[in-house]
Design a protein around this motif. Structure first.
Motif, mmCIF file in Angstrom:
data_model
loop_
_atom_site.group_PDB
_atom_site.id
_atom_site.type_symbol
_atom_site.label_atom_id
_atom_site.label_comp_id
_atom_site.label_asym_id
_atom_site.label_seq_id
_atom_site.Cartn_x
_atom_site.Cartn_y
_atom_site.Cartn_z
ATOM 1 N N ALA A 111 0.818 -1.213 0.000
ATOM 2 C CA ALA A 111 0.000 0.000 0.000
ATOM 3 C C ALA A 111 0.845 1.253 0.000
ATOM 4 N N VAL A 112 2.082 1.153 0.497
ATOM 5 C CA VAL A 112 2.982 2.295 0.577
ATOM 6 C C VAL A 112 4.392 1.875 0.172
ATOM 7 N N VAL A 113 5.169 2.847 -0.269
ATOM 8 C CA VAL A 113 6.582 2.635 -0.567
ATOM 9 C C VAL A 113 7.344 2.830 0.736
ATOM 10 N N THR A 114 8.132 1.844 1.117
ATOM 11 C CA THR A 114 8.875 1.893 2.378
ATOM 12 C C THR A 114 10.377 1.997 2.122
ATOM 13 N N GLU A 115 11.117 2.137 3.200
ATOM 14 C CA GLU A 115 12.571 2.159 3.117
ATOM 15 C C GLU A 115 13.097 0.859 2.518
ATOM 16 N N GLU A 116 12.428 -0.240 2.810
ATOM 17 C CA GLU A 116 12.847 -1.530 2.277
ATOM 18 C C GLU A 116 12.730 -1.544 0.755
ATOM 19 N N HIS A 117 11.688 -0.894 0.219
ATOM 20 C CA HIS A 117 11.545 -0.810 -1.236
ATOM 21 C C HIS A 117 12.667 0.033 -1.833
ATOM 22 N N LEU A 118 13.052 1.105 -1.135
ATOM 23 C CA LEU A 118 14.194 1.912 -1.586
ATOM 24 C C LEU A 118 15.468 1.067 -1.615
ATOM 25 N N LEU A 119 15.670 0.270 -0.573
ATOM 26 C CA LEU A 119 16.843 -0.594 -0.517
ATOM 27 C C LEU A 119 16.828 -1.599 -1.666
ATOM 28 N N LEU A 120 15.685 -2.231 -1.904
ATOM 29 C CA LEU A 120 15.595 -3.201 -2.999
ATOM 30 C C LEU A 120 15.866 -2.549 -4.352
ATOM 31 N N ALA A 121 15.388 -1.331 -4.541
ATOM 32 C CA ALA A 121 15.634 -0.623 -5.796
ATOM 33 C C ALA A 121 17.118 -0.314 -5.966
ATOM 34 N N LEU A 122 17.764 0.141 -4.896
ATOM 35 C CA LEU A 122 19.200 0.413 -4.956
ATOM 36 C C LEU A 122 19.974 -0.875 -5.235
ATOM 37 N N LEU A 123 19.541 -1.940 -4.621
ATOM 38 C CA LEU A 123 20.163 -3.242 -4.826
ATOM 39 C C LEU A 123 20.013 -3.669 -6.288
ATOM 40 N N GLY A 124 18.814 -3.495 -6.830
ATOM 41 C CA GLY A 124 18.560 -3.849 -8.222
ATOM 42 C C GLY A 124 19.375 -3.024 -9.201
ATOM 43 N N GLN A 125 19.684 -1.806 -8.836
ATOM 44 C CA GLN A 125 20.509 -0.927 -9.674
ATOM 45 C C GLN A 125 21.985 -1.295 -9.628
ATOM 46 N N GLY A 126 22.362 -2.084 -8.646
ATOM 47 C CA GLY A 126 23.773 -2.398 -8.475
ATOM 48 C C GLY A 126 24.512 -1.363 -7.647
ATOM 49 N N ALA A 127 23.777 -0.473 -6.983
ATOM 50 C CA ALA A 127 24.405 0.589 -6.191
ATOM 51 C C ALA A 127 25.188 0.044 -5.000
ATOM 52 N N LEU A 128 24.859 -1.171 -4.566
ATOM 53 C CA LEU A 128 25.557 -1.755 -3.419
ATOM 54 C C LEU A 128 26.649 -2.733 -3.839
ATOM 55 N N ASP A 129 26.811 -2.946 -5.140
ATOM 56 C CA ASP A 129 27.819 -3.891 -5.623
ATOM 57 C C ASP A 129 29.234 -3.557 -5.152
ATOM 58 N N PRO A 130 29.642 -2.268 -5.148
ATOM 59 C CA PRO A 130 31.007 -1.965 -4.672
ATOM 60 C C PRO A 130 31.244 -2.360 -3.214
ATOM 61 N N LEU A 131 30.168 -2.554 -2.472
ATOM 62 C CA LEU A 131 30.286 -2.927 -1.062
ATOM 63 C C LEU A 131 30.299 -4.439 -0.867
ATOM 64 N N GLY A 132 30.162 -5.181 -1.965
ATOM 65 C CA GLY A 132 30.187 -6.641 -1.883
ATOM 66 C C GLY A 132 28.972 -7.235 -1.197
ATOM 67 N N VAL A 133 27.835 -6.572 -1.325
ATOM 68 C CA VAL A 133 26.617 -7.024 -0.663
ATOM 69 C C VAL A 133 26.036 -8.224 -1.411
ATOM 70 N N ASP A 134 25.667 -9.238 -0.676
ATOM 71 C CA ASP A 134 25.027 -10.432 -1.223
ATOM 72 C C ASP A 134 23.537 -10.132 -1.395
ATOM 73 N N ARG A 135 23.095 -10.005 -2.639
ATOM 74 C CA ARG A 135 21.701 -9.650 -2.923
ATOM 75 C C ARG A 135 20.719 -10.641 -2.305
ATOM 76 N N GLY A 136 21.040 -11.910 -2.397
ATOM 77 C CA GLY A 136 20.162 -12.937 -1.832
ATOM 78 C C GLY A 136 20.042 -12.814 -0.324
ATOM 79 N N ALA A 137 21.152 -12.515 0.332
ATOM 80 C CA ALA A 137 21.139 -12.370 1.788
ATOM 81 C C ALA A 137 20.323 -11.147 2.199
ATOM 82 N N VAL A 138 20.416 -10.058 1.430
ATOM 83 C CA VAL A 138 19.624 -8.863 1.743
ATOM 84 C C VAL A 138 18.142 -9.165 1.576
ATOM 85 N N ALA A 139 17.788 -9.816 0.477
ATOM 86 C CA ALA A 139 16.380 -10.169 0.250
ATOM 87 C C ALA A 139 15.875 -11.094 1.360
ATOM 88 N N ALA A 140 16.701 -12.048 1.774
ATOM 89 C CA ALA A 140 16.319 -12.957 2.858
ATOM 90 C C ALA A 140 16.179 -12.201 4.177
#
Length: 190
Positions: free
Chosen positions: A26-55
């Motif tokens: 019903a609303v856009v949350t901080e978690e949606h912002l995080l998922l969007a940044l993750l999808g953009q690859g903005a966290l790739d330089p930090l070595g973030v595991d996308r699957g672990a973040v989603a989990a």
């Protein structure tokens, strides 16, 4: 303020709206912002595991969206959140608190959600306007403060990420579990 956003930061914000729609939220949350940044690859330089973040986000939804700080506060009162989640799920089924957290921000009356009319019946993503939660709005505002504090002229995805990390909550908790702190992100992303 949106005019200060780079095209990639705008894409992250619109991506967050798309994430919320896809989830039927019903609303856009901080978690949606995080998922969007993750999808953009903005966290790739930090070595973030996308699957672990989603989990991690899924686990937080399972706990009703409560952050680690919320869990610690409850523990200080002698309340074991894990036990509460287990009992609620035993009675109402797995993910019962996630469903409650997802519908908590809906502007529709409780009767509509009880009748299952809070999301499209055909399973398609929600269409139309999806408002931002208070926390997501504050995160976007915080990104401006971060950019100004760093004397940057525009707001990029790194400012959105730093704003997420500066605010306590689920997104910051999930990133911290991946070893991403404000200081590390600021140093790595420049």
């Amino acid at each position: 303020m949106f005019e200060r956003f780079t095209s990639t930061a705008r894409a992250a914000v619109t991506g967050a709206v798309a994430e919320a729609r896809q989830a039927g939220a019903a609303v856009v949350t901080e978690e949606h912002l995080l998922l969007a940044l993750l999808g953009q690859g903005a966290l790739d330089p930090l070595g973030v595991d996308r699957g672990a973040v989603a989990a991690g986000l899924a686990e937080a939804r399972r706990r009703g969206g409560l952050s680690k700080a919320d869990e610690q506060a409850l523990a200080g009162l002698g309340i074991d959140l894990s036990e509460i989640v287990a009992r609620v799920e035993q009675t109402h089924g797995e993910g019962a608190l996630a469903a409650a957290a997802d519908s908590a921000g809906r502007r529709r009356g409780p009767l509509r959600s009880l009748l299952g009319r809070s999301a499209p019946a055909d399973g398609r993503p929600r269409s139309g306007h999806v408002p931002f939660s208070a926390g997501a709005k504050k995160t976007i505002e915080q990104s401006l403060r971060v950019a100004l504090g760093r004397q940057d002229n525009s707001i990029g995805p790194q400012h959105l990420l730093l704003a997420l990390l500066a605010r306590p909550g689920t997104a910051a908790d999930v990133l911290a579990a991946q070893g991403v702190t404000y200081a590390r992100a600021e140093q790595t992303l420049g």
